[in-house]
Design a protein around this motif. Structure first.
Motif, short mmCIF file in Angstrom:
data_model
loop_
_atom_site.label_atom_id
_atom_site.label_comp_id
_atom_site.label_asym_id
_atom_site.label_seq_id
_atom_site.Cartn_x
_atom_site.Cartn_y
_atom_site.Cartn_z
N UNK A 54 -77.21 -7.74 0.15
CA UNK A 54 -75.80 -7.77 -0.69
C UNK A 54 -75.70 -6.58 -1.40
N UNK A 55 -76.59 -6.05 -2.10
CA UNK A 55 -76.47 -5.11 -2.96
C UNK A 55 -76.19 -3.75 -1.93
N UNK B 79 -64.43 1.02 -5.03
CA UNK B 79 -64.23 0.55 -6.34
C UNK B 79 -65.05 -0.44 -6.88
N UNK B 80 -65.40 -1.54 -6.11
CA UNK B 80 -66.35 -2.82 -6.51
C UNK B 80 -67.74 -2.16 -6.43
N UNK B 81 -68.15 -1.02 -5.74
CA UNK B 81 -69.32 -0.47 -5.63
C UNK B 81 -69.72 0.41 -7.22
N UNK B 82 -68.70 0.67 -7.89
CA UNK B 82 -68.71 1.04 -9.39
C UNK B 82 -69.75 0.13 -10.04
N UNK B 83 -69.41 -1.28 -9.85
CA UNK B 83 -70.10 -2.25 -10.70
C UNK B 83 -71.33 -2.95 -9.93
N UNK B 84 -71.87 -1.82 -8.92
CA UNK B 84 -73.13 -2.65 -8.18
C UNK B 84 -74.43 -2.67 -9.29
N UNK B 85 -74.67 -1.84 -10.20
CA UNK B 85 -75.65 -1.56 -11.23
C UNK B 85 -75.61 -3.06 -11.91
N UNK B 86 -74.68 -3.37 -12.73
CA UNK B 86 -74.57 -4.34 -13.57
C UNK B 86 -74.60 -5.83 -12.67
N UNK B 87 -73.88 -5.83 -11.54
CA UNK B 87 -74.10 -7.07 -10.72
C UNK B 87 -75.40 -7.00 -10.18
N UNK C 244 -70.66 -9.35 -21.38
CA UNK C 244 -71.31 -9.03 -20.05
C UNK C 244 -70.33 -8.25 -19.56
N UNK C 245 -68.87 -8.66 -19.57
CA UNK C 245 -68.20 -7.93 -18.88
C UNK C 245 -67.84 -6.39 -19.68
N UNK D 131 -71.38 4.83 -13.60
CA UNK D 131 -71.96 4.69 -12.20
C UNK D 131 -71.02 5.46 -11.41
N UNK D 132 -69.81 4.95 -11.37
CA UNK D 132 -68.64 5.83 -10.63
C UNK D 132 -68.27 7.36 -10.75
N UNK D 133 -68.89 7.65 -12.01
CA UNK D 133 -69.05 9.34 -12.19
C UNK D 133 -70.45 9.55 -11.25
N UNK D 134 -71.61 9.09 -11.35
CA UNK D 134 -72.68 9.52 -10.68
C UNK D 134 -72.28 9.30 -9.37
N UNK D 135 -71.68 8.30 -8.57
CA UNK D 135 -71.63 8.20 -7.28
C UNK D 135 -70.66 9.22 -6.59
N UNK D 136 -69.77 9.68 -7.38
CA UNK D 136 -68.85 10.82 -6.93
C UNK D 136 -69.57 11.95 -6.81
#
Length: 272
Positions: free
Chosen positions: A224-225, A233-241, A39-40, A50-55
């Motif tokens: 929460x999402x 930084x943590x928002x890059x993990x929003x999709x898997x989380x 999972x990690x 996701x980070x690239x998409x958000x930027x």
């Protein structure tokens, strides 16, 4: 923590505290991702995309949002007019960024969403997923496309219905931002609860039923999402989380017998 205890214990009856339990699902999801190597690794790949998409999304809004607003409302010359114009630009941009963040990354990472959800179920003691069949793949693909189109329709339709609030002088844009944010939170809960339900071939009506009957629980997940999207930084993990949290919610609803056995179980059995 045992695999079984990873699933939330959901009350058979709705409670106001369900909202905080829904938000707490993100903590459970983070914990599970950190404890499960597969999972990690998959989440890390999703985070990079996701980070690239958000930027990229933030750059597009910064570059083109002012011009888009000026095309429908010329920038006023007075200081108070400019203040109102800027407030509308900022508030609208914030909501549009959240909406874009929930459309662009999921589209780019669509092939990884089902594996994430399947690995989550395995980590919770659900056993390996069903063996691959062409018929099952086609049925899942068609169901997934239908669910995605239905969810996008409800998101865009709801935001469009709220757009006239901008016409109310002064408080209109603030009111639109608040209501649009609440609506988007509910939509996000449906989006990520639907991920495992789509795999198990539940009809979209069952997703809507859960959103209606367990409103506080689902709104807590969506809130929460929504909040996670604003944490650097943590928002890059929003999709898997979000996918893992939605799968945990699905498992909890199954454990509480609030959901009937998935249609996919009988279908899979018939194919073997």
């Amino acid at each position: 923590m045992s695999p079984h205890s990873t699933l939330p214990t959901i009350s058979p009856q709705p409670r106001l505290s369900d909202f905080f339990q829904g938000m707490g699902l993100l903590g459970r999801a983070f914990s599970l991702i950190l404890r499960d190597r597969r999972l990690f690794l998959l989440s890390a790949l999703c985070a990079a995309v996701t980070a690239a998409a958000l930027v990229g999304l933030a750059w597009l809004l910064w570059r083109y949002a002012p011009g888009a607003l000026e095309s429908v409302w010329t920038r006023p010359e007075s200081w108070y007019g400019q203040a109102a114009w800027t407030a509308v630009l900022v508030l609208s941009g914030l909501v549009l960024w959240v909406v874009g963040a929930n459309v662009l990354p999921p589209l780019l990472l669509a092939p990884l969403q089902d594996p994430l959800s399947e690995l989550t179920e395995e980590a919770c003691g659900g056993g390996p997923g069903a063996s691959f069949t062409v018929a099952g793949f086609v049925r899942g693909l068609v169901t997934g496309i239908a669910h995605t189109l239905a969810r996008l329709f409800f998101l865009l339709a709801g935001l469009a219905v709220l757009l006239p609030l901008h016409l109310i002088p002064g408080v209109g844009s603030v009111l639109w931002t608040v209501l649009a944010s609440l609506y988007t939170m509910t939509w996000m809960a449906g989006e990520y609860l639907a991920a495992p339900m789509t795999r198990h071939l539940y009809p979209f009506a069952e997703v809507r039923r859960m959103l209606r009957e367990r409103r506080a629980l689902c709104l807590g997940l969506g809130a929460g999402i929504y909040v996670l999207l604003w944490v650097p930084i943590l928002n890059a993990f929003f999709l898997p989380v979000a996918i893992v949290a939605g799968t945990l919610l699905y498992g909890g609803l199954r454990e509480a017998r609030l959901l009937a056995p998935p249609p996919g179980e009988s279908t899979t059995a018939a194919l073997k």
